[in-house]
Design an enzyme around this catalytic site. Structure first.
Site, PDB file in Angstrom:
ATOM      1  N   LYS A  21       0.837  -1.210   0.000  1.00  0.00           N
ATOM      2  CA  LYS A  21       0.000   0.000   0.000  1.00  0.00           C
ATOM      3  C   LYS A  21       0.872   1.261   0.000  1.00  0.00           C
ATOM      4  CE  LYS A  21      -1.732   1.485   4.034  1.00  0.00           C
ATOM      5  NZ  LYS A  21      -1.342   2.866   4.401  1.00  0.00           N
ATOM      6  N   ASN A  22       1.847   1.310   0.903  1.00  0.00           N
ATOM      7  CA  ASN A  22       2.615   2.545   1.079  1.00  0.00           C
ATOM      8  C   ASN A  22       3.613   2.822  -0.044  1.00  0.00           C
ATOM      9  OD1 ASN A  22       1.094   3.039   3.276  1.00  0.00           O
ATOM     10  ND2 ASN A  22       2.630   2.409   4.776  1.00  0.00           N
ATOM     11  N   ARG A  47      -4.184  10.880   4.517  1.00  0.00           N
ATOM     12  CA  ARG A  47      -3.075  11.840   4.601  1.00  0.00           C
ATOM     13  C   ARG A  47      -2.123  11.713   3.433  1.00  0.00           C
ATOM     14  NH1 ARG A  47      -2.379  13.842   9.264  1.00  0.00           N
ATOM     15  NH2 ARG A  47      -0.246  14.325   8.775  1.00  0.00           N
ATOM     16  N   CYS A 104      -5.687  13.266  12.907  1.00  0.00           N
ATOM     17  CA  CYS A 104      -5.508  11.836  12.608  1.00  0.00           C
ATOM     18  C   CYS A 104      -5.981  11.071  13.831  1.00  0.00           C
ATOM     19  CB  CYS A 104      -4.023  11.581  12.346  1.00  0.00           C
ATOM     20  SG  CYS A 104      -3.620   9.840  12.345  1.00  0.00           S
ATOM     21  N   ARG A 139       0.076  14.871  13.421  1.00  0.00           N
ATOM     22  CA  ARG A 139       0.965  14.402  12.347  1.00  0.00           C
ATOM     23  C   ARG A 139       1.211  15.576  11.422  1.00  0.00           C
ATOM     24  NH1 ARG A 139      -1.169   8.962   9.834  1.00  0.00           N
ATOM     25  NH2 ARG A 139       0.878   8.969   8.844  1.00  0.00           N
ATOM     26  N   PRO A 140       2.161  16.482  11.819  1.00  0.00           N
ATOM     27  CA  PRO A 140       2.392  17.704  11.050  1.00  0.00           C
ATOM     28  C   PRO A 140       2.948  17.427   9.652  1.00  0.00           C
ATOM     29  CG  PRO A 140       4.102  17.396  12.705  1.00  0.00           C
ATOM     30  CD  PRO A 140       3.085  16.323  12.952  1.00  0.00           C
ATOM     31  N   VAL A 141       2.864  18.402   8.766  1.00  0.00           N
ATOM     32  CA  VAL A 141       3.445  18.283   7.416  1.00  0.00           C
ATOM     33  C   VAL A 141       4.458  19.401   7.163  1.00  0.00           C
ATOM     34  CG1 VAL A 141       1.482  17.032   6.423  1.00  0.00           C
ATOM     35  CG2 VAL A 141       1.469  19.550   6.438  1.00  0.00           C
ATOM     36  N   LEU A 191       7.614  19.442   7.365  1.00  0.00           N
ATOM     37  CA  LEU A 191       8.804  19.041   6.612  1.00  0.00           C
ATOM     38  C   LEU A 191       8.508  18.950   5.114  1.00  0.00           C
ATOM     39  CD1 LEU A 191      10.145  16.282   9.043  1.00  0.00           C
ATOM     40  CD2 LEU A 191      10.905  18.677   8.869  1.00  0.00           C
ATOM     41  N   ASP A 236       4.226   0.626  12.453  1.00  0.00           N
ATOM     42  CA  ASP A 236       2.999   0.034  11.911  1.00  0.00           C
ATOM     43  C   ASP A 236       2.785  -1.396  12.384  1.00  0.00           C
ATOM     44  OD1 ASP A 236       3.285   1.700   8.659  1.00  0.00           O
ATOM     45  OD2 ASP A 236       2.693   2.417  10.640  1.00  0.00           O
ATOM     46  N   ARG A 267      -8.793  -0.404   4.349  1.00  0.00           N
ATOM     47  CA  ARG A 267      -7.881   0.622   3.830  1.00  0.00           C
ATOM     48  C   ARG A 267      -6.520   0.037   3.497  1.00  0.00           C
ATOM     49  NH1 ARG A 267      -7.433   6.232   6.934  1.00  0.00           N
ATOM     50  NH2 ARG A 267      -5.994   6.430   5.173  1.00  0.00           N
TER      51      ARG A 267
HETATM   52  C1  EPZ Z   1       4.380   6.800   6.605  1.00  0.00           C
HETATM   53  O1  EPZ Z   1       3.614   7.919   7.086  1.00  0.00           O
HETATM   54  C2  EPZ Z   1       3.386   5.643   6.482  1.00  0.00           C
HETATM   55  N1  EPZ Z   1       2.321   6.026   5.583  1.00  0.00           N
HETATM   56  C3  EPZ Z   1       2.790   5.323   7.853  1.00  0.00           C
HETATM   57  O2  EPZ Z   1       2.009   4.137   7.717  1.00  0.00           O
HETATM   58  C4  EPZ Z   1       3.909   5.021   8.836  1.00  0.00           C
HETATM   59  O3  EPZ Z   1       3.352   4.900  10.120  1.00  0.00           O
HETATM   60  C5  EPZ Z   1       4.929   6.169   8.857  1.00  0.00           C
HETATM   61  O4  EPZ Z   1       5.413   6.442   7.529  1.00  0.00           O
HETATM   62  C6  EPZ Z   1       6.137   5.844   9.719  1.00  0.00           C
HETATM   63  O5  EPZ Z   1       6.760   4.694   9.294  1.00  0.00           O
HETATM   64  C7  EPZ Z   1       2.541   5.959   4.244  1.00  0.00           C
HETATM   65  O6  EPZ Z   1       3.587   5.611   3.754  1.00  0.00           O
HETATM   66  C8  EPZ Z   1       1.395   6.350   3.365  1.00  0.00           C
HETATM   67  P1  EPZ Z   1       6.542  10.117   8.583  1.00  0.00           P
HETATM   68  P2  EPZ Z   1       4.221   9.393   7.067  1.00  0.00           P
HETATM   69  O7  EPZ Z   1       6.491  11.396   7.850  1.00  0.00           O
HETATM   70  O8  EPZ Z   1       4.985   9.607   5.831  1.00  0.00           O
HETATM   71  C9  EPZ Z   1       6.991  13.404  11.994  1.00  0.00           C
HETATM   72  C10 EPZ Z   1       0.090   2.766   7.800  1.00  0.00           C
HETATM   73  O9  EPZ Z   1      -0.380   2.244   8.816  1.00  0.00           O
HETATM   74  N2  EPZ Z   1       6.806  14.402  10.915  1.00  0.00           N
HETATM   75  O10 EPZ Z   1       7.679   9.207   8.346  1.00  0.00           O
HETATM   76  O11 EPZ Z   1       3.098  10.314   7.371  1.00  0.00           O
HETATM   77  C11 EPZ Z   1       5.709  12.625  12.285  1.00  0.00           C
HETATM   78  O12 EPZ Z   1       4.854  13.312  13.131  1.00  0.00           O
HETATM   79  C12 EPZ Z   1       0.576   4.222   7.866  1.00  0.00           C
HETATM   80  O13 EPZ Z   1       0.217   2.196   6.721  1.00  0.00           O
HETATM   81  C13 EPZ Z   1       6.936  15.735  11.212  1.00  0.00           C
HETATM   82  O14 EPZ Z   1       7.201  16.118  12.352  1.00  0.00           O
HETATM   83  O15 EPZ Z   1       5.184   9.325   8.344  1.00  0.00           O
HETATM   84  C14 EPZ Z   1       6.237  11.333  12.878  1.00  0.00           C
HETATM   85  O16 EPZ Z   1       6.473  11.489  14.237  1.00  0.00           O
HETATM   86  C15 EPZ Z   1       0.145   4.915   9.115  1.00  0.00           C
HETATM   87  N3  EPZ Z   1       6.731  16.640  10.220  1.00  0.00           N
HETATM   88  C16 EPZ Z   1       7.553  11.159  12.126  1.00  0.00           C
HETATM   89  O17 EPZ Z   1       7.892  12.407  11.548  1.00  0.00           O
HETATM   90  C17 EPZ Z   1       6.444  16.251   8.919  1.00  0.00           C
HETATM   91  O18 EPZ Z   1       6.283  17.107   8.034  1.00  0.00           O
HETATM   92  C18 EPZ Z   1       7.495  10.118  11.024  1.00  0.00           C
HETATM   93  O19 EPZ Z   1       6.434  10.422  10.158  1.00  0.00           O
HETATM   94  C19 EPZ Z   1       6.322  14.888   8.639  1.00  0.00           C
HETATM   95  C20 EPZ Z   1       6.511  13.965   9.665  1.00  0.00           C
END
Ligand code: EPZ
Length: 449
Positions: free
Chosen positions: A51-52, A121, A145, A150-152, A154, A333, A425
């Site tokens: 999926k991811n 997201r 969420c 879960r900020p964006v 970055l 996950d 999902r």
């Molecule tokens: C990906 O989410 C996966 N989703 C998530 O899987 C998974 O839990 C996550 O990576 C961590 O492995 C997809 O690939 C679609 P991150 P993502 O940005 O990209 C912080 C599932 O169950 N952060 O690596 O959203 C954030 O808060 C899903 O399949 C910021 O601070 O995760 C977290 O603590 C759920 N600012 C950390 O980084 C940002 O702009 C890692 O998040 C982005 C992230």
């Protein structure tokens, strides 16, 4: 190779799903799983595409006009949601069995509206490709969420560094740029999504960019390899330092999705919980070293081949602590599923989530099944109990609901897992695959709860 014109199928596929949303909103009539616990899982099944990975590769097709064909596509609600979002941008979507065709010739809309983004997201993955290819993007902020912030920031920082003008207005990210310019992006936190967006933006930027503290999850490696197939110049794929020499144009390419490592790990834990003996095919053992090591510590015997894993589980489960981490560490996950396994271990264990501090919505539901878990911030102390007992439990998010299904497989009597649309999902035909391994599980459609 039969690719049905999606216009008809799509209405069936995507239309059907939106009617489920409608039902959900209107009548609260939702599918549930009814599980009778106690069956050992035996036999073999095939793992679906990831999926991811698919959620990152689909938006990458916005980077070059043309026809794309994806093989080994998982059939999931999230893929349908991404398909619908891209369709709203003018992409033609066609579908076959585990096949997806995307035609990006007629992209004419550069907006990802809140209606789509709030459902998923990962919709934010259109930000990088749109700003790089079309010089403009209007993408809704994801909003809340099921678990925690879960900020964006970055994602935004990445495209800003590459020269995009970004304003946040009325809940939307508005980005504009004539042509992106190369930059050095050094992330404070290793983020899967932000790395993916920065890569998809930098491939068409003028000059050579560097991404430091990049995520190295297999899904990001798959994205990098796909971009190279489209003509991108990238060094360091699979490492935390990626160098991207921007090019003027890319071209379409076809790709086969990597296997879903989280689906694989979920079935391994299901086997370990039920005292089963299972073989998983079409998977990638190399992506699961941390999970395999923990399962062996818990007493299971695991064998692997190129694209298969077999597990013989022990009579009793040993307690094993985990701390989640970025890849190749123990995946967040799998935290909920691991907690379900530890809830029947012979002794106590500590489960800590270092990625998401409050990803614990499954805990009160596991307590309803008789588990003994104490939460303290982002750490859970799990005291193994002799047995779990069936009850009605509520799904809250994808992986939390997977842990409830696993607990239901071993709980005495009948467990009802409500709102299984969360599972749809990210798990393709979960109940069918579990039935194929001998589980007593039924999907009961449209039930009042
Ligand atoms: C990906 O989410 C996966 N989703 C998530 O899987 C998974 O839990 C996550 O990576 C961590 O492995 C997809 O690939 C679609 P991150 P993502 O940005 O990209 C912080 C599932 O169950 N952060 O690596 O959203 C954030 O808060 C899903 O399949 C910021 O601070 O995760 C977290 O603590 C759920 N600012 C950390 O980084 C940002 O702009 C890692 O998040 C982005 C992230």
């Amino acid at each position: 190779m039969i690719l049905k014109d999606i216009r008809k199928t799509e209405t069936l596929l995507f239309g059907g799903l939106s009617c489920i949303f409608a039902l959900h909103r209107k009548g609260k009539l939702l599918d549930k799983f009814v599980i009778t616990g106690g069956k050992k899982l035996r036999g073999k099944i095939e793992i679906s595409g990831a999926k991811n990975a698919a959620l990152a590769l689909m938006p990458a097709t916005l980077l070059a006009s043309g026809k794309y064909l994806f093989h080994n596509m998982p059939e999931l609600r999230d893929i349908a949601t991404m398909g619908k979002l891209m369709q709203s941008m003018g992409v033609e979507v066609t579908k076959g069995e585990h096949l997806l065709g995307l035609n990006t010739f007629r992209v004419n809309n550069f907006e990802a509206p809140y209606e789509h983004v709030k459902k998923m997201r990962a919709s934010i993955y259109v930000l990088g490709p749109l700003i790089a290819r079309y010089g403009q993007a209007k993408v809704s902020l994801p909003g809340g969420c099921a678990w925690g912030p879960r900020p964006v920031n970055l994602h935004i920082e990445g495209i800003r560094k590459l020269g995009a003008r970004v304003e946040i207005e009325k809940g939307y990210i508005n980005a504009r740029a004539k042509r992106l310019k190369a930059a050095r992006i050094s992330f404070d936190v290793s983020s899967v999504g932000a790395t993916g967006n920065a890569m998809m933006a930098a491939v068409l930027a003028r000059g050579t960019s560097a991404i430091e503290n990049a995520a190295i999850e297999p899904e990001i490696t798959a994205l990098g390899e796909f971009l190279v197939k489209m003509g991108a110049h990238i060094n360091g794929i699979g490492t935390t330092k990626i160098e991207i020499e921007g090019v003027d144009a890319l071209h379409p390419a076809d790709e086969t999705m990597i296997p879903d490592r989280i689906e694989t790990a979920t079935f391994l834990v299901a086997a370990a919980m039920t005292g089963g003996n299972v073989k998983l095919e079409n998977c990638c053992p190399g992506h699961l070293s941390a999970v395999i090591a923990k399962l062996e510590e818990a007493g299971s015997v695991i064998e692997t081949g190129n694209d298969w894993i077999s597990i013989k589980s022990a009579k009793t489960v040993k307690p094993v602590d985990v701390i989640t981490a970025v890849y190749p560490g123990f995946p967040t996950d799998m935290q909920a599923q691991w907690m379900a396994l530890m809830s029947i271990a012979r002794g106590s264990s500590v489960v800590t989530d270092s990625i998401y501090f409050d990803r614990f919505k499954h805990v009160p539901e596991l307590l309803r099944l008789g588990a003994d878990i104490e939460l303290n911030n982002n750490t859970a102390i799990v005291k193994g109990v002799k047995k779990l007992t069936g009850a009605k439990v509520m799904s809250t998010d994808l992986r939390a609901s997977a842990s409830l299904v696993l607990a239901g497989l071993v709980a005495e009597g009948r467990t009802e897992v409500l709102r299984v649309y969360h599972l749809d999902r990210g798990y393709e035909r979960l109940e069918k695959k579990l039935q194929a391994l001998g589980a007593e599980i039924q999907r009961v459609a449209g039930q009042e709860y």
